[in-house]
Design an enzyme around this catalytic site. Structure first.
Site, short mmCIF file in Angstrom:
data_model
loop_
_atom_site.label_atom_id
_atom_site.label_comp_id
_atom_site.label_asym_id
_atom_site.label_seq_id
_atom_site.Cartn_x
_atom_site.Cartn_y
_atom_site.Cartn_z
N ASN A 80 -4.82 -11.26 -9.02
CA ASN A 80 -4.23 -11.11 -7.70
C ASN A 80 -5.38 -10.91 -6.73
O ASN A 80 -5.96 -9.83 -6.66
CB ASN A 80 -3.28 -9.90 -7.69
CG ASN A 80 -2.70 -9.64 -6.31
OD1 ASN A 80 -2.93 -10.41 -5.38
ND2 ASN A 80 -1.95 -8.57 -6.19
N LYS A 99 -5.32 -10.85 -3.61
CA LYS A 99 -4.92 -10.13 -2.39
C LYS A 99 -5.47 -10.86 -1.16
O LYS A 99 -5.55 -12.09 -1.19
CB LYS A 99 -5.34 -8.65 -2.50
CG LYS A 99 -4.78 -8.02 -3.80
CD LYS A 99 -4.89 -6.52 -3.88
CE LYS A 99 -4.30 -6.05 -5.21
NZ LYS A 99 -4.32 -4.60 -5.37
N HIS A 133 5.18 -6.65 -5.25
CA HIS A 133 3.96 -5.85 -5.44
C HIS A 133 4.07 -4.58 -4.59
O HIS A 133 4.64 -4.62 -3.49
CB HIS A 133 2.73 -6.67 -5.02
CG HIS A 133 1.45 -6.03 -5.41
ND1 HIS A 133 0.91 -4.97 -4.70
CD2 HIS A 133 0.63 -6.24 -6.45
CE1 HIS A 133 -0.22 -4.58 -5.30
NE2 HIS A 133 -0.41 -5.34 -6.36
N GLU A 152 2.07 -3.15 -2.75
CA GLU A 152 1.52 -3.27 -1.40
C GLU A 152 2.52 -3.96 -0.47
O GLU A 152 2.58 -3.65 0.73
CB GLU A 152 0.17 -4.00 -1.45
CG GLU A 152 -0.90 -3.09 -2.06
CD GLU A 152 -2.03 -3.81 -2.77
OE1 GLU A 152 -2.23 -5.01 -2.56
OE2 GLU A 152 -2.73 -3.14 -3.56
N GLU A 164 2.75 -1.81 -12.66
CA GLU A 164 1.56 -1.38 -11.92
C GLU A 164 1.82 -0.01 -11.31
O GLU A 164 2.44 0.09 -10.25
CB GLU A 164 1.25 -2.37 -10.80
CG GLU A 164 0.91 -3.76 -11.27
CD GLU A 164 0.04 -4.50 -10.26
OE1 GLU A 164 -0.99 -5.04 -10.68
OE2 GLU A 164 0.36 -4.51 -9.07
N GLY A 166 -6.55 0.03 -7.56
CA GLY A 166 -7.75 0.14 -6.74
C GLY A 166 -8.42 1.50 -6.76
O GLY A 166 -9.30 1.78 -5.95
N SER A 178 -6.41 -1.03 -11.92
CA SER A 178 -7.78 -0.70 -12.37
C SER A 178 -8.10 -1.24 -13.76
O SER A 178 -8.80 -0.59 -14.53
CB SER A 178 -8.02 0.81 -12.29
OG SER A 178 -7.92 1.25 -10.94
P1 13P Z 1 -6.78 -3.35 -9.07
O1 13P Z 1 -7.07 -4.13 -10.33
O2 13P Z 1 -7.78 -3.61 -7.98
O3 13P Z 1 -6.52 -1.91 -9.33
O4 13P Z 1 -5.40 -3.97 -8.47
C1 13P Z 1 -4.31 -4.09 -9.31
C2 13P Z 1 -3.28 -4.87 -8.58
O5 13P Z 1 -2.72 -4.41 -7.62
C3 13P Z 1 -2.98 -6.20 -9.08
O6 13P Z 1 -1.81 -6.71 -8.51
#
Ligand code: 13P
Length: 247
Positions: A12, A14, A97, A99, A164, A170, A209
């Protein structure tokens, strides 16, 4: 891992990367994809989906998007529909997601409508669930995930689920292996209860992560059928190392 399910490592990306950077990253992933014990998927920003789908066509790396609208078309300024993504060459779409749930107030009902739109367009949805830190500390993680699954997945769901935990995204923090295994077992149980044998064959990805250093241990857990990788998917060597750890 689940016997009989080939792992999927999904990146992803982003909101990262110019077209040039995205192309270079995609080419590096493709160059290292041969012989890996996992399928690979990259999910760039909308804008890069058509070019990356063309660049990666016919190869081992699939292309997905990070969201879609629930409607096929209409007066929805700034949005992109599932048929448009399919037309652009995407095969998958990440939906729900955390976010998107947080930044765009997406409810489970909205996510469910988007999943239905993706399925109708022939896209494979990657439906995301996961608890916040307060919910985890309050002992509610399993209940939250069960509720999100119940309300975000339509009755005709066929696709991928990603767990997740919001607090692991992150942050460099991950749940313990036992905690990941417990939630993934709950997700499997829920999918089988609702979808029967098809639920046994659905991939359940872990995200939050995931790095080359922890991937092997996480990917070896029962009912962990791959990863949804954020930060580490922006570095081709790290993304490929995670995929290599799926074997
Ligand atoms: P990270 O791997 O940066 O923690 O992000 C995970 C994520 O949100 C994947 O969709």
């Amino acid at each position: 891992m689940t016997p009989g399910i080939r792992p999927l490592i999904a990146g992803n990306w982003k909101m990262h990367g110019t077209l040039r950077e995205a192309g270079a990253l995609a080419e590096a992933v493709r160059a290292g994809a041969a012989g890996l014990p996992a399928d690979l998927l990259v999910c760039p920003p909308f804008l890069h989906v058509p070019s990356l789908a063309a660049l990666l066509a016919g190869g081992p790396v699939a292309v997905g998007a990070q969201d879609c609208h629930a409607a096929t078309k209409g007066a929805h300024t700034g949005d992109v529909s599932a048929p448009m993504l399919r037309d652009a060459g995407a095969t998958h779409v990440i939906l729900g997601h955390s976010e998107r749930r947080a930044d765009h107030a997406e409810t489970d009902a909205v996510v469910r409508a988007k999943v239905q739109a993706a399925l109708a367009a022939g896209l494979i949805p990657v439906a995301c669930v996961g608890e916040t830190e307060a919910q985890r500390l309050g002992g509610e993680a399993e209940a939250v995930v069960r509720r999100q699954l119940a309300e975000s997945l339509p009755d005709d769901f066929a696709g991928i689920v990603a767990y997740e935990p919001v607090w692991a995204i992150g942050t460099g923090r991950t749940p313990t292996e036992a905690d990941i295994a417990a939630i993934h077992a709950t997700i499997r149980e829920t999918l089988v209860a609702r979808f029967g044998p098809a639920g046994q064959g659905m991939r359940i990805l872990y995200g939050g992560s995931m790095k080359p250093g922890n991937a092997k241990a996480i990917l070896a857990l029962p009912n962990v059928d791959g990863g949804l990788v954020g930060g580490a998917s922006l570095v081709s060597a790290d993304f490929l190392a995670i995929a290599a750890a799926a074997g």
